[in-house]
Scaffold this motif. Structure first.
Motif, PDB file in Angstrom:
ATOM      1  N   GLY B 340       0.798  -1.222   0.000  1.00 54.30           N
ATOM      2  CA  GLY B 340       0.000   0.000   0.000  1.00 54.30           C
ATOM      3  C   GLY B 340       0.829   1.268   0.000  1.00 54.30           C
ATOM      4  N   LEU B 341       1.926   1.267  -0.743  1.00 56.63           N
ATOM      5  CA  LEU B 341       2.811   2.434  -0.743  1.00 56.63           C
ATOM      6  C   LEU B 341       2.289   3.534  -1.656  1.00 56.63           C
ATOM      7  CD1 LEU B 341       6.377   0.817  -1.081  1.00 56.63           C
ATOM      8  CD2 LEU B 341       5.188   1.514   1.007  1.00 56.63           C
ATOM      9  N   ILE B 352       7.424   6.210 -19.289  1.00 61.51           N
ATOM     10  CA  ILE B 352       6.167   5.999 -18.570  1.00 61.51           C
ATOM     11  C   ILE B 352       6.444   6.026 -17.071  1.00 61.51           C
ATOM     12  CG2 ILE B 352       4.357   4.294 -18.012  1.00 61.51           C
ATOM     13  CD1 ILE B 352       4.530   3.272 -20.819  1.00 61.51           C
ATOM     14  N   PHE B 353       5.512   6.612 -16.322  1.00 62.34           N
ATOM     15  CA  PHE B 353       5.631   6.512 -14.873  1.00 62.34           C
ATOM     16  C   PHE B 353       4.424   5.746 -14.336  1.00 62.34           C
ATOM     17  CE2 PHE B 353       2.517   9.648 -13.484  1.00 62.34           C
ATOM     18  CZ  PHE B 353       2.435  10.513 -14.560  1.00 62.34           C
ATOM     19  N   TYR B 354       4.695   4.888 -13.378  1.00 59.92           N
ATOM     20  CA  TYR B 354       3.688   4.059 -12.727  1.00 59.92           C
ATOM     21  C   TYR B 354       3.484   4.633 -11.333  1.00 59.92           C
ATOM     22  CZ  TYR B 354       4.898   0.798 -16.440  1.00 59.92           C
ATOM     23  OH  TYR B 354       5.131   0.228 -17.670  1.00 59.92           O
ATOM     24  N   THR B 355       2.223   4.848 -10.938  1.00 63.47           N
ATOM     25  CA  THR B 355       2.021   5.507  -9.651  1.00 63.47           C
ATOM     26  C   THR B 355       0.746   5.072  -8.950  1.00 63.47           C
ATOM     27  OG1 THR B 355       1.935   7.647  -8.517  1.00 63.47           O
ATOM     28  CG2 THR B 355       0.838   7.521 -10.649  1.00 63.47           C
ATOM     29  N   THR B 356       0.785   5.156  -7.616  1.00 64.09           N
ATOM     30  CA  THR B 356      -0.401   4.931  -6.792  1.00 64.09           C
ATOM     31  C   THR B 356      -0.917   6.255  -6.240  1.00 64.09           C
ATOM     32  OG1 THR B 356       1.149   4.492  -4.989  1.00 64.09           O
ATOM     33  CG2 THR B 356       0.115   2.574  -6.029  1.00 64.09           C
ATOM     34  N   ILE B 357      -0.221   7.325  -6.542  1.00 66.04           N
ATOM     35  CA  ILE B 357      -0.633   8.629  -6.019  1.00 66.04           C
ATOM     36  C   ILE B 357      -1.826   9.123  -6.827  1.00 66.04           C
ATOM     37  CG2 ILE B 357       0.113  11.021  -5.696  1.00 66.04           C
ATOM     38  CD1 ILE B 357       2.915   9.850  -5.214  1.00 66.04           C
ATOM     39  N   GLU B 368       1.320   8.127 -18.167  1.00 70.16           N
ATOM     40  CA  GLU B 368       1.038   7.641 -16.810  1.00 70.16           C
ATOM     41  C   GLU B 368       0.353   6.279 -16.851  1.00 70.16           C
ATOM     42  OE1 GLU B 368      -2.750  10.581 -16.749  1.00 70.16           O
ATOM     43  OE2 GLU B 368      -2.353   9.580 -14.844  1.00 70.16           O
ATOM     44  N   VAL B 369       0.650   5.483 -15.853  1.00 73.00           N
ATOM     45  CA  VAL B 369      -0.080   4.240 -15.608  1.00 73.00           C
ATOM     46  C   VAL B 369      -0.419   4.232 -14.127  1.00 73.00           C
ATOM     47  CG1 VAL B 369       0.038   1.714 -15.493  1.00 73.00           C
ATOM     48  CG2 VAL B 369       1.064   2.914 -17.444  1.00 73.00           C
ATOM     49  N   ARG B 370      -1.693   4.201 -13.824  1.00 73.22           N
ATOM     50  CA  ARG B 370      -2.094   4.200 -12.405  1.00 73.22           C
ATOM     51  C   ARG B 370      -2.126   2.766 -11.904  1.00 73.22           C
ATOM     52  NH1 ARG B 370      -4.967   8.818 -10.191  1.00 73.22           N
ATOM     53  NH2 ARG B 370      -4.929  10.531 -11.685  1.00 73.22           N
ATOM     54  N   LEU B 371      -1.534   2.559 -10.755  1.00 71.60           N
ATOM     55  CA  LEU B 371      -1.495   1.210 -10.184  1.00 71.60           C
ATOM     56  C   LEU B 371      -2.669   0.984  -9.243  1.00 71.60           C
ATOM     57  CD1 LEU B 371       2.331   0.973  -9.394  1.00 71.60           C
ATOM     58  CD2 LEU B 371       1.092   0.090 -11.382  1.00 71.60           C
TER      59      LEU B 371
END
Lengths: 150, 371
Positions: B340-341, B352-357, B368-371
């Protein structure tokens, strides 16, 4: 005594009142300026751009950093100041960065412009030195402390 | 009429006077951790040119000495000790090693502070950047033109099991037991070497933040406002005096002019970033970064150019971002989801950036790729 007619005849604003209101409005305007445009961090150095792209940054605390590109960039130190030569072929500009005075100026150049950049005054926290024939500019590097970067 | 006008003007004037905006000032020092330590804060009489600044920076020096692999501090003494020797630590190094052990286990070895031999072997230790320190048998004439000898890459692997370091506390004294393992290569004996570069700056930021909390409370300055920044890898945000949140930019790891590719609004949180842009060199068309894969003894071949983690503790974030880069993209994504980071991974080859923010502003053309 009946003052009502006197009050009715009196003007809404006397000259002294107008001056007073003007002062208050001016004070409001000044406060608005500080609120809407708060002062940001001052210059932390200078950036040198060639054709609009940054080719070199100089920071008062940290020194210079060159970006690889079309220009040849060389640095020397003299009397506590950093001299940086930007050249492409036969064309060159020699820029002096003074960390103590927090200024930058073009010491020498072989550009063809009438307003020779080498005769422009040194810049500090504001201003820009432009060398149009060589497409080179030197401007302050300001930093907004509310916008840190990682 | 005049009284009404005056009253209205005063009512309008007072709130403006109140929201004049607080300025921030920056205090920098280049004396510690071989980088810039910046303290950004709202100036108070006592902080501007006062004892608080001096005390804060002196504390940073103490932390650096406690965690440095060079010099005479506890970590340096651990590294110099023989295999199996018990070395006394101080409170800072004990705290850091305790957290390092937790992170080593949590990341299943992807964060590993026992890779000091490899950091030096591949040319990323302070010995190379500062030009000091004795030569080692495995040194190459130019480490950017020649790979290390395979016998060292393979030979050092038994000395990297950080779980075999035993920590103990006895009546307010702290100790670390060095593992018994030692390796002999060409007549020279090697033992485990610790390198806390992947957690030290974050720990320093946390300790300085605790000091500021105590000092502000003692001086009656109210809430700590501003932030601490170490290099461009650790950023510990306090409260924004405007109440809005600082606009934090993440630097594109391949941008030569350090352009940002992402921006967030945040306060009261720590940002930690790690990646191959910090220290690396190219050899034979391949990029070798300072982040070592503990399983192979070689710089990681991860496609992650940078990893950024948001945490409450900067030291934890520091270790996590190093671990994420070392894990590689797929494993790092699984890890982020499982724990859950709040994180951002940037894969340079894909842009590409992968993010949970959840909330951010994209700058530039990264996808962007949302995780």
């Amino acid at each position: 005594m009946n003052r009502l007619p006197d009050v009715k005849r009196g003007k809404a604003f006397r000259p002294l009142d107008l001056i007073f209101y003007a002062l208050i409005l001016a004070l409001i305007a000044v406060l608005l300026l500080f609120t809407l445009w708060p002062s940001k961090g001052g210059a932390v150095g200078f950036s040198v751009k060639y054709e609009g792209k940054t080719v070199y940054t100089y920071r008062f605390e940290g020194g210079g950093e060159a970006v690889e590109g079309e220009l040849t960039i060389s640095e020397t130190e003299r009397d506590g100041r950093l001299l940086v030569r930007f050249s492409k072929g036969e064309e060159y500009n020699l820029v002096e960065f003074d960390p103590e005075g927090r200024t930058a100026r073009v010491l020498d150049a072989n550009c063809s412009a009438r307003a020779d950049c080498a005769h422009m005054p040194a810049i500090g926290e504001s201003g820009t030195i432009l060398c149009v024939p060589h497409a080179l500019s030197v401007e302050p590097l300001t930093e907004d402390l509310f916008r840190p970067s990682l | 009429m005049r009284r009404v006008v005056c009253a209205l003007l005063v009512l309008f004037l007072l709130p403006l006077a109140a929201c004049g905006g607080k300025e921030l000032i920056a205090d920098d020092t280049f004396a510690y951790f071989n980088t810039r330590l910046r303290w950004v804060h709202v100036p108070h009489e006592e902080t501007v040119g006062g004892d608080l600044r001096a005390s804060l920076f002196a504390l940073a020096g103490q932390v650096e000495e406690a965690l440095s692999a060079e010099g005479e501090g506890p970590i340096a003494r651990f590294n110099a000790a023989a295999a199996g020797e018990k070395v006394e630590l101080d409170a800072v190094s004990y705290r850091t090693l305790t957290l390092a052990k937790e992170m080593y286990e949590e990341t299943e070895g992807a964060y590993n502070p026992a890779l000091g031999l490899y950091t030096d072997l591949w040319g990323f230790s302070p010995r190379f950047s500062e030009g000091e320190g004795a030569a080692m048998p495995y040194d190459r004439e130019d480490f950017t033109k020649e790979l290390p000898d395979a016998k060292y890459i393979e030979g050092f692997l038994p000395l990297t099991d950080f779980s075999s370091v035993t920590l103990s506390a006895e009546e307010e004294r702290y100790f670390a037991q060095k593992p018994d393992a030692e390796v002999e290569i060409d007549g020279v004996t090697y033992t485990m070497q610790l390198d806390l570069g992947g957690i030290g700056k974050g720990m320093c930021a946390d300790i300085l933040a605790e000091f500021l909390d105590e000092s502000y409370a003692a001086e009656g300055f109210g809430e700590v406002e501003g932030y601490l920044a170490l290099a461009e890898s650790s950023l510990l945000l306090f409260a924004d005096p405007r109440g809005e949140g600082f606009e934090v930019g993440l630097t594109h790891p391949r941008s030569e002019t350090k352009e940002n590719f992402l921006r967030f609004s945040a306060q009261n949180i720590a940002f930690s970033t790690g990646g191959d842009a910090e220290k690396s060199y190219e050899l034979g068309g391949k990029l070798y970064s300072h982040i070592i894969d503990g399983k192979t003894g070689c710089p990681t071949e991860s496609t992650i150019a940078s990893a950024t983690v948001l945490t409450d503790e900067a030291a934890r974030g520091d270790a996590l971002c190093t671990a994420l880069v070392a894990m590689g993209k797929d494993r790092a994504i699984d890890f982020i989801r499982a724990h859950g980071l709040q994180a951002v991974l940037f894969v340079a080859e894909e842009n590409i950036f992968y993010t949970t923010i959840e909330r951010y502003e994209i700058l530039g053309d990264a996808k962007e790729v949302r995780l």
